[in-house]
Scaffold this motif. Sequence first.
Motif, short mmCIF file in Angstrom:
data_model
loop_
_atom_site.label_atom_id
_atom_site.label_comp_id
_atom_site.label_asym_id
_atom_site.label_seq_id
_atom_site.Cartn_x
_atom_site.Cartn_y
_atom_site.Cartn_z
N ARG A 54 0.82 -1.19 -0.04
CA ARG A 54 -0.08 -0.05 0.14
C ARG A 54 0.82 1.13 0.03
N HIS A 55 1.64 1.24 -0.86
CA HIS A 55 2.49 2.67 -1.21
C HIS A 55 2.87 2.57 -2.63
N ILE A 56 3.39 3.96 -3.17
CA ILE A 56 3.90 4.33 -4.18
C ILE A 56 5.17 4.80 -4.30
N VAL A 67 15.78 9.79 -8.50
CA VAL A 67 15.88 10.24 -6.96
C VAL A 67 14.63 9.42 -6.60
N GLU A 68 14.47 8.65 -5.47
CA GLU A 68 13.51 7.87 -5.16
C GLU A 68 12.77 8.38 -3.71
N LYS A 69 11.54 8.55 -3.79
CA LYS A 69 10.72 8.69 -2.52
C LYS A 69 9.52 7.69 -2.35
N THR A 70 9.30 7.42 -1.21
CA THR A 70 8.04 6.64 -1.08
C THR A 70 7.16 7.18 -0.53
N PHE A 71 5.85 7.05 -1.06
CA PHE A 71 4.59 7.63 -0.37
C PHE A 71 3.84 6.59 0.25
N THR A 72 3.23 6.74 1.26
CA THR A 72 2.49 5.74 2.10
C THR A 72 0.82 6.16 1.88
N GLU A 73 -0.04 5.39 2.57
CA GLU A 73 -1.18 5.54 2.43
C GLU A 73 -1.85 6.72 3.17
N GLN A 75 -0.69 9.69 2.81
CA GLN A 75 0.17 10.89 2.13
C GLN A 75 -0.61 11.02 0.66
N ARG A 76 -0.14 12.28 0.09
CA ARG A 76 -0.70 12.91 -1.01
C ARG A 76 0.55 12.75 -1.81
N ILE A 77 0.37 12.19 -3.23
CA ILE A 77 1.42 12.12 -4.15
C ILE A 77 1.18 13.14 -5.35
N LYS A 81 6.58 15.76 -13.07
CA LYS A 81 6.57 15.99 -14.32
C LYS A 81 5.39 16.52 -14.83
N LEU A 82 4.08 16.20 -14.04
CA LEU A 82 2.67 16.36 -14.45
C LEU A 82 2.11 16.76 -13.19
N PRO A 83 2.18 18.17 -12.75
CA PRO A 83 1.63 18.49 -11.44
C PRO A 83 0.26 18.56 -11.29
#
Length: 99
Positions: A54-56, A67-73, A75-77, A81-83
């Motif tokens: 359950r993450h992206i 550059v890697e960043k993990t977003f969890t349930e 959070q808002r992603i 490139k496509l704001p």
Amino acid sequence: CTPGKINSMGCLGPPELAVEILSPGTGTKDLTIKKDLYHEAGVPELWYVSTEKRHIIQNVWTAERYVEKTFTEGQRITSAKLPLLHFELRDLFAALDRK
């Protein structure tokens, strides 16, 4: 795809964003071999969606690497490139739970 890349044949060149849904059987391949292939193709942003965890995982290309960043349930992603593409992960996973 940006409008300048679109013609009657479709989208020319790499997309601004590629999204992979990770599966237990291919997750390692997606995060390593395919990541290198996306880089070689010139894809500037990758998202790896894990419905199991359950993450992206968001990867954005900089001058030398992703550059890697993990977003969890909780959070808002937002796409780098496509704001205009943004959402709460809890909404995504809640929609998947209903199916």
